[in-house]
Design a protein around this motif. Structure first.
Motif, mmCIF file in Angstrom:
data_model
loop_
_atom_site.group_PDB
_atom_site.id
_atom_site.type_symbol
_atom_site.label_atom_id
_atom_site.label_comp_id
_atom_site.label_asym_id
_atom_site.label_seq_id
_atom_site.Cartn_x
_atom_site.Cartn_y
_atom_site.Cartn_z
ATOM 1 N N ALA A 108 -5.024 -3.587 4.231
ATOM 2 C CA ALA A 108 -4.280 -4.853 4.307
ATOM 3 C C ALA A 108 -3.270 -4.960 3.165
ATOM 4 C CB ALA A 108 -5.254 -6.035 4.268
ATOM 5 N N CYS A 109 -3.615 -4.413 1.991
ATOM 6 C CA CYS A 109 -2.746 -4.522 0.818
ATOM 7 C C CYS A 109 -1.387 -3.884 1.053
ATOM 8 C CB CYS A 109 -3.429 -3.881 -0.391
ATOM 9 S SG CYS A 109 -4.004 -2.186 -0.091
ATOM 10 N N GLU A 110 -1.394 -2.661 1.605
ATOM 11 C CA GLU A 110 -0.101 -1.973 1.747
ATOM 12 C C GLU A 110 0.747 -2.623 2.829
ATOM 13 O OE1 GLU A 110 -0.331 2.243 2.696
ATOM 14 O OE2 GLU A 110 -1.225 1.855 4.649
ATOM 15 N N VAL A 111 0.096 -3.311 3.786
ATOM 16 C CA VAL A 111 0.864 -4.027 4.813
ATOM 17 C C VAL A 111 1.599 -5.215 4.187
ATOM 18 C CG1 VAL A 111 0.684 -5.389 6.935
ATOM 19 C CG2 VAL A 111 -0.731 -3.349 6.647
ATOM 20 N N GLU A 112 0.929 -5.902 3.261
ATOM 21 C CA GLU A 112 1.509 -7.126 2.709
ATOM 22 C C GLU A 112 2.301 -6.915 1.426
ATOM 23 O OE1 GLU A 112 1.614 -9.484 4.529
ATOM 24 O OE2 GLU A 112 -0.164 -9.591 5.816
ATOM 25 N N CYS A 113 2.183 -5.756 0.807
ATOM 26 C CA CYS A 113 2.867 -5.523 -0.477
ATOM 27 C C CYS A 113 4.380 -5.647 -0.299
ATOM 28 C CB CYS A 113 2.537 -4.136 -1.009
ATOM 29 S SG CYS A 113 3.545 -3.671 -2.436
ATOM 30 N N PRO A 114 5.032 -6.518 -1.062
ATOM 31 C CA PRO A 114 6.487 -6.684 -0.897
ATOM 32 C C PRO A 114 7.256 -5.430 -1.316
ATOM 33 C CG PRO A 114 5.719 -7.906 -2.815
ATOM 34 C CD PRO A 114 4.490 -7.421 -2.092
ATOM 35 N N LYS A 115 6.628 -4.558 -2.068
ATOM 36 C CA LYS A 115 7.296 -3.331 -2.505
ATOM 37 C C LYS A 115 6.786 -2.118 -1.724
ATOM 38 C CE LYS A 115 9.740 -5.762 -4.819
ATOM 39 N NZ LYS A 115 11.183 -5.896 -4.530
ATOM 40 N N GLU A 116 5.992 -2.365 -0.715
ATOM 41 C CA GLU A 116 5.499 -1.313 0.183
ATOM 42 C C GLU A 116 4.847 -0.152 -0.573
ATOM 43 O OE1 GLU A 116 9.162 -0.851 2.448
ATOM 44 O OE2 GLU A 116 8.355 -2.211 3.968
ATOM 45 N N ILE A 117 4.071 -0.512 -1.590
ATOM 46 C CA ILE A 117 3.291 0.491 -2.320
ATOM 47 C C ILE A 117 2.245 1.059 -1.351
ATOM 48 C CG2 ILE A 117 1.725 0.872 -4.282
ATOM 49 C CD1 ILE A 117 4.395 0.017 -5.331
ATOM 50 N N SER A 118 2.085 2.376 -1.346
ATOM 51 C CA SER A 118 1.205 3.020 -0.371
ATOM 52 C C SER A 118 -0.211 3.215 -0.918
ATOM 53 C CB SER A 118 1.808 4.378 -0.003
ATOM 54 O OG SER A 118 0.808 5.228 0.491
ATOM 55 N N ILE A 119 -1.188 3.182 -0.002
ATOM 56 C CA ILE A 119 -2.573 3.400 -0.444
ATOM 57 C C ILE A 119 -2.837 4.864 -0.786
ATOM 58 C CG2 ILE A 119 -3.547 1.384 0.741
ATOM 59 C CD1 ILE A 119 -4.633 3.280 2.880
ATOM 60 N N THR A 120 -1.853 5.737 -0.630
ATOM 61 C CA THR A 120 -2.040 7.096 -1.171
ATOM 62 C C THR A 120 -2.240 7.016 -2.688
ATOM 63 O OG1 THR A 120 0.341 7.366 -1.351
ATOM 64 C CG2 THR A 120 -0.695 8.298 0.599
ATOM 65 N N ASN A 121 -1.683 5.964 -3.301
ATOM 66 C CA ASN A 121 -1.901 5.775 -4.741
ATOM 67 C C ASN A 121 -3.375 5.501 -5.042
ATOM 68 O OD1 ASN A 121 0.865 5.888 -5.973
ATOM 69 N ND2 ASN A 121 1.209 4.280 -4.470
ATOM 70 N N ILE A 122 -4.043 4.776 -4.123
ATOM 71 C CA ILE A 122 -5.467 4.486 -4.330
ATOM 72 C C ILE A 122 -6.268 5.781 -4.269
ATOM 73 C CG2 ILE A 122 -7.492 3.280 -3.410
ATOM 74 C CD1 ILE A 122 -5.694 1.019 -2.541
ATOM 75 N N ALA A 123 -5.934 6.636 -3.299
ATOM 76 C CA ALA A 123 -6.629 7.923 -3.218
ATOM 77 C C ALA A 123 -6.394 8.729 -4.494
ATOM 78 C CB ALA A 123 -6.155 8.711 -2.001
#
Ligand code: HEM
Ligand code: SF4
Ligand code: FES
Lengths: 253, 227
Positions: A221-236
């Motif tokens: 849900a975070c990457e969908v709503e992030c205004p800067k479109e930060i990707s969850i690849t960063n979480i990995a």
């Protein structure tokens, strides 16, 4: 300029001890206004009526400071993807719409007043390691430190995080993994930040946990709503470098 | 060793346990399915009963099965604790919620897991418990010089009950949804998100989450309708 008549349901809460409630307001706006300008119009009418204006945060109004936090119709920063509230225009709404506006909801972001929440928990995560301890001196000559283009782009993409907290607001677990991983990545991917990467990732995750954010269920849900479109690849990346640092380095924080 | 306990109580450490136990349970699903599909063999239950005897008497398999019980309990308890902590970290909910930014399964893993757990209790009560503590008739087969429990017969009677069949199907739908999110999520938790491999992992996850529960579901449906 076409005029719009809107009904706003706004969360009003005097302070952190108040339990809070929705209040309805009518506001006349037009489609060229930004969302915040529309709220300015509302506040002007409230002031003229000697009522308490709605408290909301704003600063740059150009999508770079991350202050303008609010949940609009159930979506952090409103319906348009990749956009902060200040950059959201009223043409995305229709005259006659009812718009519900709420503050970020997370234990680690207590409400200060109305739509304003206390995000100092993010500051403390940064203070725990989101910096480079040595003076890196003057801006380097472009080719003094060669950095592969892809790597530079990944670091840059992560660095566009404005610390707004929409990721936490969107997350059903109020997890701060997207924010923290963006910070860990943008510093750790570049040579100047890589030196302290191992310690940094442990310190920042520890602080993140202490602030009471939830755990990541990888809902996305975070990457969908992030205004800067930060990707969850960063979480990995943060997951693997955190584990790598805990098991593979001699550092314990 | 404080660094180990620090790790295991960190948010990422707790999720690592979920991921590893989850993947372990996924591998179990494959083995369990391969064995149980022998129920469909048209030999009056011989191959299944002999296989079940082997699985309950081989010391190596018996050791693994204790690991499995521990794994399920660890996964379930840790999962519920994580879900409770996450719920309290969120505090209050939004008045308006579009639900559009994340899948149903990803937001309801604990609910789906609880359904799976309830199913497991029914399932174990029906077969495992009867096998260990109840009375199951013994049968002898040509070419095998020992008698084995006739579990096939137990399966036959259980799956004649439509309520049991429905309970199995509900459990398997919950499992399918749990895996649709869980399979790929376990890799993301491990930090394995890669341009080249992640699309493959996600594709595998979808295929696995649909095919495996369907293959399991064939067994009660087949017995109910045709035996
Ligand atoms: C055969 C049975 C099961 C399999 C194969 C399975 C598999 C998985 C997998 C692969 C994950 C993803 C782990 C991750 O995100 O890193 C997961 C997550 C989860 N499982 Fe299971 N699981 C099973 C049973 C259960 C049971 C019985 C429960 C609880 C009563 C449960 C509760 C959870 C929860 C709450 C999560 C989400 C954790 C989170 O990301 O916040 N699961 N499961
Ligand atoms: S990751 Fe995105 S949503 Fe989260 S704080 Fe940074 S810019 Fe905001
Ligand atoms: S006011 Fe600065 S990002 Fe919106």
């Amino acid at each position: 300029m076409s005029d719009m008549n809107l009904t706003l349901k706004v969360w009003r809460q005097k302070n952190n001890n108040d339990s809070g409630r929705f209040e309805s307001y009518q506001v006349a706006a037009n489609e060229h206004m930004s969302f915040l300008e529309m709220l300015d119009v509302l506040n002007q009418t409230l002031i003229e009526k000697k009522e308490e204006p709605v408290a909301f945060e704003h600063d740059c109004r150009e999508g770079i400071c991350g202050a303008c936090s609010m949940v609009i119709n159930g979506r952090p920063h409103g319906p348009q993807g990749g956009t902060t509230t200040c950059q959201l225009h009223m043409r995305h709404f229709k005259s006659g719409d009812t718009i519900t506006i709420e503050p970020w909801r997370a234990k680690a972001f207590p409400v200060i007043k109305d739509l304003v929440v206390d995000r100092s928990s993010f500051d403390r995560i940064i203070q725990a390691g989101g910096y480079i301890s040595v003076n890196t001196g003057q801006a380097q000559d472009g080719n003094a430190i060669p950095i592969e283009k892809d790597l530079a782009l990944q670091a840059f993409d992560a660095a566009t995080c404005i610390g707004c907290g929409a990721c936490v607001a969107a997350c059903p677990n109020a997890s701060a993994m997207l924010f923290t991983s963006a910070k860990v990545s943008h510093l750790g991917l570049l040579p100047q930040g890589e030196v302290e990467h191992s310690k940094r990732v442990q310190s920042m995750v520890k602080q993140m946990d202490e602030e009471g954010f939830g755990m990541c269920s990888n809902t996305g849900a975070c990457e969908v709503e992030c205004p800067k479109e930060i990707s969850i690849t960063n979480i990995a990346r943060m997951n693997r470098t955190y584990m790598g640092s805990v098991f593979g380095s001699d550092k314990t924080v | 060793m404080s660094w180990v306990s620090n790790f295991l109580t960190s948010s990422i450490g707790k999720k690592l346990i979920m991921s590893l136990t989850g993947l372990f349970l996924i591998s179990f699903l494959v083995v369990h399915l391969a064995g149980n599909l022998q129920l469909l063999a048209n030999d009056g239950g011989k191959s299944f009963n002999v296989y079940a005897y082997f699985m309950t008497h081989n010391p190596f398999i018996k050791t693994i099965s204790f690991g499995l019980y521990a794994g399920i309990l660890l996964h379930a308890i840790q999962g519920i604790l994580i879900a409770l902590k996450n719920r309290s970290a969120k505090g209050s909910r939004y008045a308006v919620s579009t639900g559009a930014n994340a899948s149903f399964a990803s937001k309801n893993m604990a609910l789906l897991g609880t359904l799976i757990f309830a199913f497991l209790l029914i399932h174990m009560g029906d077969f495992w418990f009867k096998m260990k503590f109840g009375a199951v008739d013994m049968v002898a087969y040509d070419g095998i010089d020992y008698k084995v429990q006739d579990l096939y017969d137990k399966v036959l009677t259980s799956f004649k009950n439509p309520l049991v069949v429905v309970a199995y199907l509900v459990g398997l739908i919950a499992l399918a949804l749990h895996l649709l999110h869980g399979f790929q999520s376990a890799f993301q938790t491990l930090g394995l998100n890669h341009k080249k491999y992640t699309p493959f992992i996600k594709g595998m996850g979808v295929i696995f989450s649909i095919l495996v529960p369907i293959a399991y579901a064939i067994i009660p449906i087949y017995f109910f309708l045709f035996k």
